[in-house]
Motif scaffolding. Structure first.
Motif, PDB file in Angstrom:
ATOM      1  N   SER A  84      76.144  44.285  41.001  1.00  0.00           N
ATOM      2  CA  SER A  84      75.549  43.082  40.906  1.00  0.00           C
ATOM      3  C   SER A  84      74.267  43.774  39.731  1.00  0.00           C
ATOM      4  O   SER A  84      73.072  44.437  39.936  1.00  0.00           O
ATOM      5  CB  SER A  84      74.079  42.605  42.148  1.00  0.00           C
ATOM      6  N   ILE A  85      74.010  43.153  38.581  1.00  0.00           N
ATOM      7  CA  ILE A  85      72.784  43.213  38.084  1.00  0.00           C
ATOM      8  C   ILE A  85      71.918  41.043  38.096  1.00  0.00           C
ATOM      9  O   ILE A  85      72.414  40.866  37.127  1.00  0.00           O
ATOM     10  CB  ILE A  85      72.782  43.342  36.714  1.00  0.00           C
ATOM     11  N   TYR A  86      70.824  41.599  37.465  1.00  0.00           N
ATOM     12  CA  TYR A  86      69.842  39.781  37.437  1.00  0.00           C
ATOM     13  C   TYR A  86      68.267  40.665  37.004  1.00  0.00           C
ATOM     14  O   TYR A  86      68.214  42.165  36.512  1.00  0.00           O
ATOM     15  CB  TYR A  86      69.173  39.775  38.602  1.00  0.00           C
ATOM     16  N   ILE A  87      67.806  39.825  35.455  1.00  0.00           N
ATOM     17  CA  ILE A  87      66.508  39.876  34.944  1.00  0.00           C
ATOM     18  C   ILE A  87      65.895  38.188  35.597  1.00  0.00           C
ATOM     19  O   ILE A  87      66.556  37.524  35.237  1.00  0.00           O
ATOM     20  CB  ILE A  87      66.618  40.034  33.896  1.00  0.00           C
ATOM     21  N   ASN A  88      64.403  38.294  35.539  1.00  0.00           N
ATOM     22  CA  ASN A  88      64.011  37.518  36.141  1.00  0.00           C
ATOM     23  C   ASN A  88      62.260  37.476  34.805  1.00  0.00           C
ATOM     24  O   ASN A  88      62.328  38.256  34.753  1.00  0.00           O
ATOM     25  CB  ASN A  88      62.927  37.155  37.022  1.00  0.00           C
ATOM     26  N   TYR A  89      61.887  36.330  34.181  1.00  0.00           N
ATOM     27  CA  TYR A  89      60.762  36.747  33.711  1.00  0.00           C
ATOM     28  C   TYR A  89      60.367  35.403  33.891  1.00  0.00           C
ATOM     29  O   TYR A  89      60.096  34.200  34.299  1.00  0.00           O
ATOM     30  CB  TYR A  89      60.958  35.733  31.902  1.00  0.00           C
TER      31      TYR A  89
END
Length: 673
Positions: free
Chosen positions: A359-364
């Motif tokens: 799993s990989i995620y990014i939020n801004y």
């Protein structure tokens, strides 16, 4: 003017200015002495965040009503809105209509796959080892986990203690203790343990009619904290627990023996550089295994299963960016039948599976206007098993408003889940097991919208909370068989599963008093949780087995003085759905049952009042406490499930089961020093 006169005048002016300054300072001192600062201390054990998540202070467990001397955190989160109350003899956590398998239950982010002791009364979490617990009932953008439901996270201590501390508690069925050892300013160790003595003290009372029960459990925890610098913290955490039980039913000449438990070891590294940059890494091992053996007359069944993970996870926060990744290697052994002496001539050995999950995620986070910000993110996942690969790409977006008095949030998220949990019973016994998604069992998937609102009233002494949620669930499964199927049919896991979709929606309301001698909350929850199946004998929409449409909860704590504390909890909940038996008969001494429509009937409403009184006193550096509790004070006979009982004259009776005791008293003693 002469120089002498100028000097005299300057000295006089300077002296007068000093005198004036001294008078001003004296005046300021007088005015400051008259200032009074007044505020209200937040004494409630629950704190609610803007996104609807909660933080529970574990010290609250000391005054809550106890069951056999224990107040368990997993048991008591069921008093919160949107989290379903369980019957006795039933385990699992259902949040916002989701199944227990949809949740992530973890210790500092490390999953624990079975958290139940004593048929769901206790969990594997010893509350004196953890300072707090966080809870989120829905998917949040900032998470790496591939789960459709909420998250329950037991938080470890994160600071070095300055002095040694000891805490222990003696209960009716178990005792627990913890010791904190600071070695120096950079290193400290916390050791905790809990063990039961049910068989030793109560074996003669655990026999009802022709049923005999033997049971015991224990837990061990160790947490080592090392802080080489103010920017770095290393935490080494270990957990091991085990349950052992046996059950004899004379009517069926049946004997069940089981042993199950968890093992977990983790290394956490936290690096913090300033107020806007933080990195967390974790390398962990977690495992759950069980052995289940059932003997009926001349038939014997063994149902072993296990799941083991080795994983690495990393999370980075930098200004407005929040991202992370996780890699897990799964070794899963689904329930596998080993039998002898039955008509089931096929053992049904289910091979183990080896898979890898990434799993990989990014939020801004984006500030919009004052007090309003948005957060958008993307979560990618990949699941590999042998030559089969599955992918998921899940967007999420959240809008938040917070002016310190009113908090509003609106969130949309999607998520995939690649593991399933099922079994013919959820009584806390090792009859539920995990298995992997594949070409026959597609990954679970959900689309969710939730809205939350919190408003503080009367100078933050009261808080009103409300939430709405809607979830569409895809590729859901339920186990449609029973334990008797192993004796009469060829065991096949795929044939025992119902495939379909689901829908959850509802709303929650809570009024929370945050300050004062009297604190607590009252809540109401409405939950709709249905599953749609298209099987030949299960076509249509059915209530989920855990659905309670209406539920009212109340928790009240009253601190009378420095010695006496009183607490009460109350729950009213709709009865659980169940599938009613229409007829039953014997063929070759085997019971054959014909059931009616799936989950078409419902038990009577569940009602329970628990009360407690705690007396606390200090002597030198010791803090002592005695807790007196009554479980089910009103002696309400709650129906738990229906069962078929064989009579002595050869006939059968179909009756509801209630808890073995109408009222369960409890007393416990604790000491901290």
């Amino acid at each position: 003017m002469s120089l002498f006169r100028i000097t005299i005048i300057t000295v006089l002016l300077y002296a007068s200015s000093l005198h004036a300054i001294a008078q001003v300072e004296e005046a300021w001192n007088i005015s400051l002495d008259s200032v009074t600062i007044k505020g209200f201390r937040h004494t409630s054990g629950i704190k609610t965040n803007a996104d609807g998540s909660l933080k529970w202070n574990m010290e609250m467990m000391d005054v809550l009503p106890k069951i056999l001397g224990n107040a368990d955190p997993i048991h008591y989160i069921q008093m919160l809105p949107g989290i379903q109350t369980n019957n006795e003899y039933r385990s699992g956590t259902n949040m916002n209509g989701c199944d227990n398998q949809h949740n992530l239950i973890s210790i500092e982010g490390v999953p624990i796959y079975n958290v139940n002791h004593l048929l769901g009364f206790f969990s594997t979490f010893n509350p004196i080892h953890y300072p707090s617990m966080t809870l989120s009932k829905c998917i949040t953008p900032s998470t790496t986990t591939n789960h459709l439901g909420g998250e329950i996270n037991l938080q470890l201590p994160d600071t070095i203690a300055k002095a040694a501390k000891t805490n222990f508690s003696l209960g009716l069925v178990s005792s627990q203790g913890s010791i904190l050892l600071p070695f120096n300013e950079k290193l400290s160790l916390t050791l905790s343990g809990r063990g039961s003595y049910i068989n030793l003290l109560y074996s003669r009372w655990l026999k009802a009619e022709d049923q005999q029960v033997n049971y015991s459990f224990y837990d061990t925890n160790a947490t080592l904290i090392f802080q080489p610098s103010s920017h770095n913290t290393f935490t080494f955490d270990f957990y091991h627990g085990k349950d052992m039980g046996s059950f004899e039913q004379g009517s069926y000449l049946a004997k069940m023996r089981a042993g199950w438990g968890n093992n977990m070891a983790a290394i956490h590294w936290r690096h913090k550089n300033g107020s806007n940059r933080e990195n967390k890494s974790c390398l962990y091992f977690t495992s759950y295994h069980n052995q289940f053996r059932l003997s009926m007359q001349e038939m014997t069944f063994e149902l072993p299963s296990s799941i083991t993970d080795i994983a690495f996870q990393n999370r980075l926060k930098w200004n407005r960016i929040d991202g992370g990744m996780e890699f897990i290697a799964h070794n899963i052994h689904p329930q596998s039948l080993k039998q002898s002496g039955s008509y089931n001539v096929t053992s049904g050995n289910t091979p183990p599976t080896h898979s890898k999950e990434t799993s990989i995620y990014i939020n801004y986070a984006i500030p919009i206007v004052k007090n309003i910000h948005a957060k958008g993110g993307i979560h990618g996942s990949m699941y590999l098993q042998d030559k089969d690969s599955q992918f998921g790409l899940d967007p999420s977006v959240a809008l938040n408003y917070d002016n310190l008095t009113t908090q509003l949030s609106l969130c949309f998220a999607t998520r995939h889940q690649y593991l399933f949990q099922t079994g013919f019973s959820n009584m806390g016994l090792p009859t539920e097991f995990w298995f992997s998604s594949n070409k026959q069992h597609y990954p679970q998937y959900t689309k969710e919208v939730n809205a939350n609102a919190n408003m503080y009233l009367f100078k933050r002494r009261w808080m009103v909370s409300a939430s709405l949620f809607f979830m569409k669930l895809y590729h859901q499964m339920e186990y449609k068989g029973s334990v008797l199927d192993f004796a009469n049919t060829i065991y096949d896991l795929d044939r025992s599963l119902l495939h379909g979709n689901g829908k959850n929606f509802g709303f929650n309301l809570m009024l929370n008093k945050c300050t004062g001698k009297l604190t607590g909350w009252v809540s109401y929850a409405y939950t709709y949780a249905h599953r749609q199946f298209n099987e030949i004998d299960h076509q249509g929409s059915y209530p989920a087995s855990h659905e309670r449409p209406h539920e009212v909860n109340a928790v009240m704590n009253y601190k009378h003085n420095r010695h006496w504390l009183f607490c009460g909890t109350f729950v009213y909940a709709s009865g659980l759905p169940y599938t009613k038996a229409q007829s039953l008969y014997l063929i070759n001494n085997n019971i054959i049952i014909e059931y009616g429509e799936h989950n078409a009937d419902r038990l009577n409403p569940y009602i329970r009042l628990d009360i407690s009184a705690s007396y606390q006193w200090k002597r030198k550096s010791w803090e002592n406490g005695i807790n007196f509790s009554l479980y089910n004070t009103m002696s309400h006979k709650n129906e738990l499930f229906y069962y078929i009982k064989s009579q002595k004259d050869g006939t059968f009776a179909y009756r509801p089961v209630t808890f073995i005791l109408n009222v369960l008293p409890s007393i416990s003693y604790s000491r901290k020093f």
